[in-house]
Design an enzyme around this catalytic site. Structure first.
Site, PDB file in Angstrom:
ATOM      1  N   HIS A 146      25.249  42.074  30.423  1.00  0.00           N
ATOM      2  CA  HIS A 146      26.633  42.435  30.902  1.00  0.00           C
ATOM      3  C   HIS A 146      27.696  41.944  30.133  1.00  0.00           C
ATOM      4  O   HIS A 146      27.514  41.134  29.311  1.00  0.00           O
ATOM      5  CB  HIS A 146      26.919  41.809  32.545  1.00  0.00           C
ATOM      6  CG  HIS A 146      27.926  42.473  33.047  1.00  0.00           C
ATOM      7  ND1 HIS A 146      29.232  42.189  32.999  1.00  0.00           N
ATOM      8  CD2 HIS A 146      27.806  43.394  34.295  1.00  0.00           C
ATOM      9  CE1 HIS A 146      29.877  42.833  33.723  1.00  0.00           C
ATOM     10  NE2 HIS A 146      28.891  43.519  34.576  1.00  0.00           N
ATOM     11  N   ASP A 206      22.642  46.324  38.607  1.00  0.00           N
ATOM     12  CA  ASP A 206      21.759  47.603  38.527  1.00  0.00           C
ATOM     13  C   ASP A 206      20.466  47.382  38.586  1.00  0.00           C
ATOM     14  O   ASP A 206      19.572  48.315  38.857  1.00  0.00           O
ATOM     15  CB  ASP A 206      22.366  48.622  37.353  1.00  0.00           C
ATOM     16  CG  ASP A 206      23.636  49.006  37.323  1.00  0.00           C
ATOM     17  OD1 ASP A 206      24.557  48.629  36.695  1.00  0.00           O
ATOM     18  OD2 ASP A 206      23.825  49.717  38.445  1.00  0.00           O
TER      19      ASP A 206
HETATM   20  C1  SDX Z   1      27.469  48.083  35.132  1.00  0.00           C
HETATM   21  O1  SDX Z   1      31.905  46.170  33.358  1.00  0.00           O
HETATM   22  C2  SDX Z   1      31.529  46.005  34.494  1.00  0.00           C
HETATM   23  O2  SDX Z   1      31.524  45.083  35.331  1.00  0.00           O
HETATM   24  C3  SDX Z   1      30.163  46.975  34.712  1.00  0.00           C
HETATM   25  C4  SDX Z   1      29.559  46.823  35.989  1.00  0.00           C
HETATM   26  C5  SDX Z   1      30.448  47.088  37.297  1.00  0.00           C
HETATM   27  O3  SDX Z   1      30.186  46.780  38.320  1.00  0.00           O
HETATM   28  O4  SDX Z   1      31.468  47.871  37.002  1.00  0.00           O
HETATM   29  O5  SDX Z   1      29.003  45.506  36.233  1.00  0.00           O
HETATM   30  C6  SDX Z   1      28.423  47.750  36.210  1.00  0.00           C
HETATM   31  O6  SDX Z   1      27.890  48.835  34.112  1.00  0.00           O
HETATM   32  C7  SDX Z   1      26.477  46.998  34.669  1.00  0.00           C
HETATM   33  C8  SDX Z   1      25.736  47.140  33.378  1.00  0.00           C
HETATM   34  C9  SDX Z   1      24.700  48.292  33.366  1.00  0.00           C
HETATM   35  N1  SDX Z   1      24.115  48.552  32.267  1.00  0.00           N
HETATM   36  C10 SDX Z   1      22.889  48.207  31.729  1.00  0.00           C
HETATM   37  O7  SDX Z   1      22.219  47.495  32.508  1.00  0.00           O
HETATM   38  C11 SDX Z   1      22.567  48.875  30.564  1.00  0.00           C
HETATM   39  C12 SDX Z   1      21.705  47.825  29.528  1.00  0.00           C
HETATM   40  N2  SDX Z   1      22.593  46.713  29.152  1.00  0.00           N
HETATM   41  C13 SDX Z   1      23.413  47.091  27.862  1.00  0.00           C
HETATM   42  O8  SDX Z   1      23.409  48.179  27.618  1.00  0.00           O
HETATM   43  C14 SDX Z   1      24.466  45.886  27.587  1.00  0.00           C
HETATM   44  O9  SDX Z   1      24.085  44.675  28.253  1.00  0.00           O
HETATM   45  C15 SDX Z   1      25.990  46.387  28.292  1.00  0.00           C
HETATM   46  C16 SDX Z   1      26.365  47.566  27.950  1.00  0.00           C
HETATM   47  C17 SDX Z   1      25.920  46.196  29.735  1.00  0.00           C
HETATM   48  C18 SDX Z   1      26.741  45.304  27.612  1.00  0.00           C
HETATM   49  O10 SDX Z   1      26.901  45.560  26.370  1.00  0.00           O
HETATM   50  P1  SDX Z   1      27.896  44.415  25.349  1.00  0.00           P
HETATM   51  O11 SDX Z   1      28.523  43.613  26.149  1.00  0.00           O
HETATM   52  O12 SDX Z   1      28.604  45.571  24.569  1.00  0.00           O
HETATM   53  O13 SDX Z   1      26.815  43.677  24.808  1.00  0.00           O
HETATM   54  P2  SDX Z   1      26.204  43.869  23.188  1.00  0.00           P
HETATM   55  O14 SDX Z   1      25.832  45.166  23.149  1.00  0.00           O
HETATM   56  O15 SDX Z   1      27.231  43.132  22.463  1.00  0.00           O
HETATM   57  O16 SDX Z   1      24.923  43.078  23.169  1.00  0.00           O
HETATM   58  C19 SDX Z   1      24.946  41.644  22.842  1.00  0.00           C
HETATM   59  C20 SDX Z   1      23.643  41.453  22.129  1.00  0.00           C
HETATM   60  C21 SDX Z   1      23.291  42.461  21.147  1.00  0.00           C
HETATM   61  O17 SDX Z   1      22.261  41.959  20.243  1.00  0.00           O
HETATM   62  P3  SDX Z   1      22.616  41.497  18.879  1.00  0.00           P
HETATM   63  O18 SDX Z   1      23.446  42.595  18.160  1.00  0.00           O
HETATM   64  O19 SDX Z   1      23.807  40.147  19.296  1.00  0.00           O
HETATM   65  O20 SDX Z   1      21.542  41.076  18.100  1.00  0.00           O
HETATM   66  O21 SDX Z   1      22.765  41.737  23.198  1.00  0.00           O
HETATM   67  C22 SDX Z   1      21.874  42.890  22.981  1.00  0.00           C
HETATM   68  C23 SDX Z   1      22.470  43.637  21.951  1.00  0.00           C
HETATM   69  O22 SDX Z   1      21.664  44.474  21.435  1.00  0.00           O
HETATM   70  N3  SDX Z   1      21.639  43.346  24.484  1.00  0.00           N
HETATM   71  C24 SDX Z   1      20.497  43.888  24.707  1.00  0.00           C
HETATM   72  C25 SDX Z   1      20.771  44.172  25.979  1.00  0.00           C
HETATM   73  N4  SDX Z   1      21.963  44.144  26.300  1.00  0.00           N
HETATM   74  C26 SDX Z   1      22.536  43.532  25.224  1.00  0.00           C
HETATM   75  N5  SDX Z   1      19.346  44.046  24.311  1.00  0.00           N
HETATM   76  C27 SDX Z   1      18.288  44.461  24.908  1.00  0.00           C
HETATM   77  N6  SDX Z   1      18.510  44.828  26.321  1.00  0.00           N
HETATM   78  C28 SDX Z   1      19.939  44.639  26.781  1.00  0.00           C
HETATM   79  N7  SDX Z   1      19.866  45.353  28.189  1.00  0.00           N
END
Ligand code: SDX
Length: 430
Positions: A307, A364
């Site tokens: 998140h 989710d």
């Molecule tokens: C919702 O914003 C809100 O409030 C949203 C929400 C709401 O109520 O409105 O809470 C609802 O959208 C919840 C989120 C649902 N999405 C998912 O579950 C999809 C999977 N999650 C990811 O796509 C991700 O975690 C996000 C999109 C939710 C957040 O992305 P960020 O903040 O841009 O995180 P990031 O891409 O900067 O990640 C930081 C690191 C990265 O690795 P490094 O580059 O540091 O090596 O964490 C990794 C990412 O690759 N990472 C994950 C991951 N989420 C982040 N790696 C594997 N699996 C994941 N799910």
């Protein structure tokens, strides 16, 4: 000590004292609105991870502590003691209603559960297998063409009328998105039912049988809608605000929010979680999927994990996990996917990759399991999210329209394109 931050351009020695604004809770913000005028520079913050786009009194999040409050009330207390319709009132008015106010509110919403009969024709333009989020966005946008009696976005009474229409009609529209897809006739609202019972009746009843929604299912849905009602300046809410800043029609703003929520990185994740758990199929395959999630060359991410704000447990996930457990127990359902989900959560939370990046289950991760237990198909999960979040979207829209800082949102950019060059007629091009 002055409440300012000084930005110094070390290239020129020019500097700017920026006011520091402190809210009621949460980090202070640096007011940089004069940065470009004074120092000739923009900030750069892709994804807006360090940027506050507005001031708001509706929802407060603390990602480090895993705190979520609507108008100051902790989500845990609202989940335990309130109803979605009461939370809608709270988000819009800022206070919990008295008994009389709640009765008037409920009656007012019931006056808006119908949609114009012509609107039903919009569904038939979609393919039988259209994703219901595509249908919902199209139909909500179409509503913008109906209500010419409340188009003055600067009139408080007309804004409230719009809010009641959105909250009243979203269950009707959501139910039709589902019934169109499975070939069932549309069902009119029955205002003798509660808000959630009405939605379930419009969605699941069949002309050939008596339908009575199970109280367990009604309570589970009411809880899920409370948890999904608002969430600060998330992507879809920010979309609604940006569209609203251009003074566009509020139903068009809500439709823009629906489009954004559909993405699997956002509200579409609940549907993606179920698809992922089905693909995992058995706990013995979990490690393989975790390795894929950690592999930078693999676009696979662990759906329902991570998140932008929560770097601790999403408090909503904790509540939903407990509710999921209870619901499956009460319904006597042995849902293998729930076992896989819990095992996946256990293993991931012990894995260094997820621990270092503070990746926890989010709202989710478990919500889809409850919807599935209620026989709601996975392509409808984000429609349910949109139904609930439309209360937050409309509350945030109402707040923006009276914001003293209201102005059209227009971010700038870091230009990395070509420098000036002259046009070459096609006859002279190679
Ligand atoms: C919702 O914003 C809100 O409030 C949203 C929400 C709401 O109520 O409105 O809470 C609802 O959208 C919840 C989120 C649902 N999405 C998912 O579950 C999809 C999977 N999650 C990811 O796509 C991700 O975690 C996000 C999109 C939710 C957040 O992305 P960020 O903040 O841009 O995180 P990031 O891409 O900067 O990640 C930081 C690191 C990265 O690795 P490094 O580059 O540091 O090596 O964490 C990794 C990412 O690759 N990472 C994950 C991951 N989420 C982040 N790696 C594997 N699996 C994941 N799910």
């Amino acid at each position: 000590m002055s409440d300012t931050v000084t930005i110094i351009d070390n290239r020129t020695g020019k500097q700017l004292n920026c006011p520091v604004l402190q809210g009621v809770m949460g980090p202070p913000v640096i007011d940089i609105k004069h940065l470009y005028k004074e120092l000739g520079m923009f900030t750069y913050d892709p994804g807006y991870g360090s940027t506050s786009s507005c001031k708001s009194a509706i929802t407060y999040l603390d990602g480090e502590q895993g705190v979520l409050m609507y108008r100051g009330y902790p989500i845990e207390q609202l989940a335990e003691q309130s109803t979605f319709l009461e939370v809608c009132y709270l988000l819009i008015y800022g206070e919990l209603p008295s008994r009389l106010q709640m009765d008037e509110w409920e009656t007012g919403i019931k006056m808006h559960t119908m949609t114009h009969e012509h609107l039903s024709r919009f569904y038939t333009g979609y393919r039988y297998d259209a994703h219901p989020m595509s249908i919902m966005g199209g139909v909500v946008n179409a509503i913008a063409s109906y209500y010419h009696d409340a188009t003055d976005i600067y009139d408080a009474g007309q804004r409230l009328m719009t809010a009641k229409r959105v909250i009243g009609k979203m269950p009707n529209i959501a139910s039709k998105c589902y019934r169109y897809a499975i070939g069932l006739p549309f069902v009119y609202p029955d205002n003798s039912l509660s808000y959630i019972e009405n939605f379930m009746n419009m969605t699941f009843s069949k002309p050939s049988e008596k339908y009575k929604p199970s109280p367990v299912a009604v309570r589970a849905l009411d809880l899920l809608f409370i948890l999904h009602a608002d969430h600060e300046q998330n992507a879809s809410t920010s979309t609604v605000r940006l569209a609203a800043s251009a003074e566009t029609n509020p139903f068009a703003c809500i439709a823009a929010g629906i489009a954004t929520l559909w993405g699997k990185a956002h509200g579409g994740a609940n549907e993606a979680v179920i698809k992922m758990l089905e693909e995992i199929e058995h706990p013995r395959n979990i490690r393989k999927f975790l390795d894929r999630a950690k592999d930078k060359d693999d676009s696979f991410r662990l759906m329902g994990f991570g998140h932008r704000v929560y770097k601790n447990y999403d408090p909503r996930a904790t509540i939903i996990r407990k509710a999921c457990h209870e619901l499956l127990g009460e319904m006597g359902l042995n849902q293998p996917m729930f076992e896989i989900a819990m095992e996946l959560e256990r293993i991931a939370l012990e894995d260094g990759y997820f621990i270092e990046r503070k990746l926890y289950p989010n709202v989710d991760f478990y919500s889809g399991l409850i919807y599935q237990a209620l026989n709601i198909p996975s392509e409808m999960f984000t429609v349910m999210f949109a139904l609930a979040r439309s209360a937050g979207w409309v509350a945030q829209w109402m707040e923006l329209m009276v914001d003293s800082d209201f102005r059209i949102g227009r971010p700038r950019q870091l230009y990395i394109g070509k420098e000036k060059r002259d046009y070459i007629p096609i006859s002279q091009r190679s």
